[in-house]
Design a protein around this motif. Structure first.
Motif, PDB file in Angstrom:
ATOM      1  N   ILE A  64      46.004 -23.234  -6.770  1.00 24.38           N
ATOM      2  CA  ILE A  64      45.223 -22.553  -5.739  1.00 24.38           C
ATOM      3  C   ILE A  64      46.045 -21.367  -5.258  1.00 24.38           C
ATOM      4  O   ILE A  64      47.210 -21.516  -4.862  1.00 24.38           O
ATOM      5  CB  ILE A  64      44.841 -23.479  -4.556  1.00 24.38           C
ATOM      6  CG1 ILE A  64      44.103 -22.662  -3.495  1.00 24.38           C
ATOM      7  CG2 ILE A  64      46.041 -24.214  -3.971  1.00 24.38           C
ATOM      8  CD1 ILE A  64      43.409 -23.514  -2.439  1.00 24.38           C
ATOM      9  N   ALA A  65      45.464 -20.181  -5.378  1.00 26.62           N
ATOM     10  CA  ALA A  65      46.151 -18.958  -4.957  1.00 26.62           C
ATOM     11  C   ALA A  65      45.919 -18.735  -3.473  1.00 26.62           C
ATOM     12  O   ALA A  65      44.784 -18.866  -2.989  1.00 26.62           O
ATOM     13  CB  ALA A  65      45.638 -17.767  -5.759  1.00 26.62           C
ATOM     14  N   ILE A  79      40.682  -6.205  -2.109  1.00 27.38           N
ATOM     15  CA  ILE A  79      41.227  -6.186  -3.473  1.00 27.38           C
ATOM     16  C   ILE A  79      41.515  -7.585  -4.006  1.00 27.38           C
ATOM     17  O   ILE A  79      41.080  -7.962  -5.102  1.00 27.38           O
ATOM     18  CB  ILE A  79      42.500  -5.312  -3.538  1.00 27.38           C
ATOM     19  CG1 ILE A  79      42.116  -3.844  -3.365  1.00 27.38           C
ATOM     20  CG2 ILE A  79      43.234  -5.523  -4.861  1.00 27.38           C
ATOM     21  CD1 ILE A  79      43.297  -2.888  -3.415  1.00 27.38           C
ATOM     22  N   LEU A  80      42.265  -8.381  -3.247  1.00 29.23           N
ATOM     23  CA  LEU A  80      42.642  -9.707  -3.744  1.00 29.23           C
ATOM     24  C   LEU A  80      41.447 -10.640  -3.916  1.00 29.23           C
ATOM     25  O   LEU A  80      41.337 -11.311  -4.954  1.00 29.23           O
ATOM     26  CB  LEU A  80      43.695 -10.332  -2.830  1.00 29.23           C
ATOM     27  CG  LEU A  80      45.129  -9.896  -3.135  1.00 29.23           C
ATOM     28  CD1 LEU A  80      46.082 -10.317  -2.034  1.00 29.23           C
ATOM     29  CD2 LEU A  80      45.586 -10.467  -4.468  1.00 29.23           C
ATOM     30  N   LEU A  84      40.685 -12.267  -7.543  1.00 29.01           N
ATOM     31  CA  LEU A  84      40.740 -13.719  -7.726  1.00 29.01           C
ATOM     32  C   LEU A  84      39.382 -14.286  -8.127  1.00 29.01           C
ATOM     33  O   LEU A  84      39.300 -15.229  -8.928  1.00 29.01           O
ATOM     34  CB  LEU A  84      41.255 -14.373  -6.444  1.00 29.01           C
ATOM     35  CG  LEU A  84      42.722 -14.034  -6.104  1.00 29.01           C
ATOM     36  CD1 LEU A  84      43.069 -14.500  -4.698  1.00 29.01           C
ATOM     37  CD2 LEU A  84      43.667 -14.654  -7.123  1.00 29.01           C
ATOM     38  N   GLN A  85      38.310 -13.703  -7.597  1.00 28.44           N
ATOM     39  CA  GLN A  85      36.969 -14.130  -8.014  1.00 28.44           C
ATOM     40  C   GLN A  85      36.741 -13.827  -9.491  1.00 28.44           C
ATOM     41  O   GLN A  85      36.133 -14.625 -10.219  1.00 28.44           O
ATOM     42  CB  GLN A  85      35.913 -13.427  -7.160  1.00 28.44           C
ATOM     43  CG  GLN A  85      35.817 -13.972  -5.739  1.00 28.44           C
ATOM     44  CD  GLN A  85      34.936 -13.115  -4.839  1.00 28.44           C
ATOM     45  OE1 GLN A  85      34.171 -12.286  -5.321  1.00 28.44           O
ATOM     46  NE2 GLN A  85      35.055 -13.298  -3.533  1.00 28.44           N
ATOM     47  N   GLU A  90      40.669 -20.951  -7.917  1.00 27.29           N
ATOM     48  CA  GLU A  90      40.487 -21.334  -6.522  1.00 27.29           C
ATOM     49  C   GLU A  90      41.469 -20.531  -5.667  1.00 27.29           C
ATOM     50  O   GLU A  90      42.629 -20.348  -6.036  1.00 27.29           O
ATOM     51  CB  GLU A  90      40.750 -22.831  -6.339  1.00 27.29           C
ATOM     52  CG  GLU A  90      40.517 -23.331  -4.919  1.00 27.29           C
ATOM     53  CD  GLU A  90      40.840 -24.812  -4.748  1.00 27.29           C
ATOM     54  OE1 GLU A  90      40.739 -25.306  -3.605  1.00 27.29           O
ATOM     55  OE2 GLU A  90      41.193 -25.466  -5.745  1.00 27.29           O
ATOM     56  N   TYR A  91      40.989 -20.064  -4.512  1.00 29.06           N
ATOM     57  CA  TYR A  91      41.886 -19.265  -3.670  1.00 29.06           C
ATOM     58  C   TYR A  91      41.510 -19.392  -2.195  1.00 29.06           C
ATOM     59  O   TYR A  91      40.410 -19.838  -1.854  1.00 29.06           O
ATOM     60  CB  TYR A  91      41.864 -17.790  -4.092  1.00 29.06           C
ATOM     61  CG  TYR A  91      40.613 -17.031  -3.692  1.00 29.06           C
ATOM     62  CD1 TYR A  91      40.550 -16.327  -2.476  1.00 29.06           C
ATOM     63  CD2 TYR A  91      39.499 -16.998  -4.534  1.00 29.06           C
ATOM     64  CE1 TYR A  91      39.406 -15.632  -2.116  1.00 29.06           C
ATOM     65  CE2 TYR A  91      38.360 -16.299  -4.178  1.00 29.06           C
ATOM     66  CZ  TYR A  91      38.313 -15.614  -2.976  1.00 29.06           C
ATOM     67  OH  TYR A  91      37.182 -14.924  -2.614  1.00 29.06           O
TER      68      TYR A  91
END
Length: 297
Positions: A64-65, A79-80, A84-85, A90-91
């Motif tokens: 998980i990020a 941006i992140l 990540l998407q 998972e984030y």
């Protein structure tokens, strides 16, 4: 050529991360790894390599990020999540105004790193508990470890660096650094080839004359002048002879008596022939003599 270089770097980084994980037993069956993502080259590379290793690892683990949005002015907070998407990982984005706290507490002109680091660490530990993470993965690499070693020696009077694996002060969290064997220049090249959406840190990265930056420049200069020296220094952190240092808490010097068994080769450690020869440049013999003297004394 770009694809070839990217694949070559990927294989090297993947191998080095795998070696570090194995050497320090960083990841175990059923682990839930919280990968701390700052938006910099190191943490992007860390997540990329771990996601790749996950597909073929001999143990099952989840990732998980987590990114800490510190509410820095102008921070591109879209941006992140978009990145990540796109990965399908998972984030979680944690929003805390640590920027405001640091600016309020630290006088103008003073370095913000210490307070910022403590605040981030506390928030990330809390988040790891909330997410049920069994390990916290940070993006520190080999060069970070060496820089910390010299920072502690030069400014703290300690031989101490960043361990690849540690238990936090409360005993609640295990922190791992899977990039411990990776060179920063390899990570930089890989990040550029992968075109990661780098987000610069404008809180502390632009501060001049930071002690860590001075150490980094010193090591980079050594790396240019003496190829292989950085590798040798890092190997030294894995090859420690306590009986030939001076810490009476770690080695019982008082107990040494005449007739005892020789410890770690006794005085053979000082034999000059064990020290590699230095190549000389006849055009600058005085400087080379000084280098040789420093190497053997």
């Amino acid at each position: 050529m770009k694809v070839y270089n990217q694949n070559k770097l990927h294989k090297r980084l993947r191998r080095q991360v795998g070696e570090a994980i194995a050497d320090f037993n960083m990841i175990e069956e059923g682990d839930r790894i919280m990968v701390c993502l700052s938006g910099g080259k190191d943490s992007y590379t860390l997540l990329d390599i771990l996601m790749n290793l996950k597909m073929s690892a001999p143990v099952h683990f989840d990732l998980i990020a987590v990114n800490l949005d510190q509410k820095q002015p102008g921070f591109p907070d879209h941006i992140l999540p978009q990145y990540l998407q796109s990965l399908g990982v998972e984030y979680k984005i944690v929003e805390e105004n640590t920027y405001g706290i640091v600016k309020e507490k630290v006088p103008e002109g003073k370095t913000t790193c210490s307070l910022c680091s403590r605040l981030r660490r506390g928030i990330l530990y809390r988040t790891a508990t909330e997410l049920g993470a069994t390990k916290i993965a940070l993006g520190h690499h080999r060069d970070d470890i060496l820089e910390t070693l010299f920072l502690n020696m030069f400014y703290g009077g300690k031989i101490k660096a960043m361990p690849p694996k540690l238990m936090n002060d409360t005993g609640e969290h295990i922190v791992i650094r899977p990039l411990a064997y990776c060179k920063e220049k390899d990570i930089s090249a890989y990040a550029q080839l992968k075109n990661f959406p780098i987000i610069p840190c404008n809180l502390c990265g632009s501060q001049p004359n930071l002690q860590r930056q001075v150490i980094k420049e010193m090591l980079n200069d050594w790396d240019k002048k003496f190829p292989g020296r950085i590798e040798t220094m890092f190997r030294a952190t894995q090859n420690i002879t306590l009986s030939h240092l001076c810490d009476t808490n770690l080695f019982d010097f008082k107990a040494i008596k005449k007739g005892d068994t020789i410890v770690n080769g006794g005085d053979l450690a000082f034999d000059r022939e064990e020290i590699p020869a230095v190549s000389f440049d006849a055009s600058n013999i005085e400087e080379q003599n000084m280098i040789l003297w420093q190497e053997v004394n």
